[in-house]
Design an enzyme around this catalytic site. Structure first.
Site, mmCIF file in Angstrom:
data_model
loop_
_atom_site.group_PDB
_atom_site.id
_atom_site.type_symbol
_atom_site.label_atom_id
_atom_site.label_comp_id
_atom_site.label_asym_id
_atom_site.label_seq_id
_atom_site.Cartn_x
_atom_site.Cartn_y
_atom_site.Cartn_z
ATOM 1 N N GLU A 184 0.813 -1.222 0.000
ATOM 2 C CA GLU A 184 0.000 0.000 0.000
ATOM 3 C C GLU A 184 0.847 1.273 0.000
ATOM 4 O O GLU A 184 0.309 2.377 0.043
ATOM 5 C CB GLU A 184 -0.921 0.012 1.237
ATOM 6 C CG GLU A 184 -1.890 -1.149 1.311
ATOM 7 C CD GLU A 184 -1.286 -2.408 1.928
ATOM 8 O OE1 GLU A 184 -0.057 -2.430 2.175
ATOM 9 O OE2 GLU A 184 -2.035 -3.372 2.154
ATOM 10 N N ASP A 185 2.166 1.129 -0.034
ATOM 11 C CA ASP A 185 3.045 2.289 0.132
ATOM 12 C C ASP A 185 2.897 3.334 -0.969
ATOM 13 O O ASP A 185 3.065 3.042 -2.161
ATOM 14 C CB ASP A 185 4.498 1.811 0.172
ATOM 15 C CG ASP A 185 5.447 2.946 0.485
ATOM 16 O OD1 ASP A 185 5.562 3.281 1.668
ATOM 17 O OD2 ASP A 185 6.026 3.515 -0.458
ATOM 18 N N ALA A 186 2.606 4.563 -0.555
ATOM 19 C CA ALA A 186 2.408 5.659 -1.510
ATOM 20 C C ALA A 186 3.680 5.948 -2.314
ATOM 21 O O ALA A 186 3.610 6.321 -3.484
ATOM 22 C CB ALA A 186 1.959 6.914 -0.772
ATOM 23 N N VAL A 230 6.034 3.791 -3.246
ATOM 24 C CA VAL A 230 6.160 2.771 -4.297
ATOM 25 C C VAL A 230 5.226 3.105 -5.454
ATOM 26 O O VAL A 230 5.607 3.022 -6.629
ATOM 27 C CB VAL A 230 5.830 1.365 -3.733
ATOM 28 C CG1 VAL A 230 5.691 0.346 -4.853
ATOM 29 C CG2 VAL A 230 6.907 0.932 -2.751
ATOM 30 N N TRP A 256 12.000 3.449 -4.021
ATOM 31 C CA TRP A 256 11.986 4.622 -3.134
ATOM 32 C C TRP A 256 13.121 5.572 -3.492
ATOM 33 O O TRP A 256 12.959 6.788 -3.510
ATOM 34 C CB TRP A 256 12.151 4.187 -1.670
ATOM 35 C CG TRP A 256 10.895 3.704 -1.001
ATOM 36 C CD1 TRP A 256 9.607 3.915 -1.416
ATOM 37 C CD2 TRP A 256 10.803 2.948 0.219
ATOM 38 N NE1 TRP A 256 8.727 3.332 -0.529
ATOM 39 C CE2 TRP A 256 9.428 2.735 0.481
ATOM 40 C CE3 TRP A 256 11.744 2.432 1.120
ATOM 41 C CZ2 TRP A 256 8.976 2.032 1.614
ATOM 42 C CZ3 TRP A 256 11.303 1.739 2.225
ATOM 43 C CH2 TRP A 256 9.932 1.537 2.468
#
Length: 293
Positions: free
Chosen positions: A248-250, A252, A290
């Site tokens: 869910e990482d924004a 990424v 990232w």
DNA sequence: CGCCAGGTTAGAG
DNA sequence: CTCTAACATGGC
């Protein structure tokens, strides 16, 4: 003082890791000066004030407040090895990434960059929760206030060393303590919940280390406030699973959007499809994505 | 001012 | 299992 050194793998870049350590001027758990890192490391009955440098392909460690007869240097060696993720063999990852459209240039440009982690599980989880759904700059502001308010502080040799607050200290806190630091009610509750889980001995680094990847993830997610993103963050930063993946990482999502020149961010399904190629190395694929931001 | 940020939960469908 | 609203506040 007490000095020792740690050899590093070929696929290790000290400079890239230092770059990461310098990413926020508000970072409070270490400082960097003249290419050397200063950090307090908590041992059983001693706070080791350490200086970490690099020369001749070795990490050079100085324990500033220990004598030549210091016995616990191997605990610090273990901590620093975990901190810089020295135990992971990156050869298979690089072999895979070289042939990948999204990663090939990144792994070439940032060769040797490793996941600089958090050997302390409580710190890892609490920091992840602090960073949930807010921008990184504000997250560092909150962490700075949190550590200054409830952590341990020691000044030595012109430098200030801090330790992250312990679960025991944080378990005693509540909204009245944390709202003034601008924690949301939700964040405040989650951080205290996590601390209580440690104090109750419901979770510990040692007990979770014995579990399988999936069992460890489920155990972490059983704590209120720890969802899939946070659990995988800890599995990546503390337990060093190369296949941990914060889907869910924004960051990424934005990295994929930029690299693929998409107009909007990818859906979770599209992200999963991209990461199918990185099976087993999701954590390192995430790191280099990232880094592209 | 508006959109977004290193998300999670509870509740509905 | 998947989708959605609510949470909540600074950064740019």
């Amino acid at each position: 003082m007490y000095q020792f050194s740690i050899p590093v793998p070929v696929e290790f870049s000290y400079d890239r890791c230092i770059e990461f350590l310098l990413r926020s001027p508000k970072e409070i758990l270490h400082s960097v000066a003249d290419g050397k890192v200063y950090k307090a490391i908590l041992l059983k009955d001693f706070v080791a004030l350490t200086e970490v440098g690099f020369s001749n392909r070795q990490i050079m460690v100085t324990v500033l407040n220990a004598g030549p007869d210091f016995k616990d240097h191997f605990i610090i060696e273990e901590y620093i090895s975990q901190w810089f993720d020295l135990y992971t063999d990156l050869k298979p990852f690089y072999a895979m990434a070289q042939n990948d459209k999204l990663l090939s240039q990144l792994v070439d440009q940032f060769y040797g960059y490793r996941i600089v982690g958090q050997p302390d599980l409580f710190e890892s989880l609490a920091w992840a929760v602090i960073g949930q759904q807010i921008n990184l700059s504000f997250a560092y502001t909150l962490k700075q206030r949190f550590v200054e308010s409830f952590g341990y502080k020691q000044v030595a040799q012109d430098k200030t060393f801090y330790l992250f607050p312990t679960p025991e200290e944080v378990a005693r806190l509540n909204d009245v303590d944390l709202l003034p630091l601008q924690f949301s009610k939700q964040k405040s509750k989650y951080v205290v919940e996590i601390a209580k889980a440690f104090v109750n001995q419901e979770v510990s680094k040692e007990s979770i280390a014995k579990l399988s990847f999936e069992e460890a993830k489920q155990k972490l997610m059983s704590i209120k406030g720890v969802g899939n993103w946070t659990a995988n963050y800890a599995l990546m930063k503390t337990f060093r699973y190369p296949n941990a993946f914060p889907l869910e990482d924004a960051g990424v999502h934005n990295a994929i959007k930029n690299l693929k020149r998409m107009k909007t961010k990818p859906t979770l399904d599209q992200v999963s499809r991209v990461f199918k190629k990185y099976k087993g190395w999701e954590a390192y694929a995430t790191l280099y994505l990232w880094k592209s931001l």
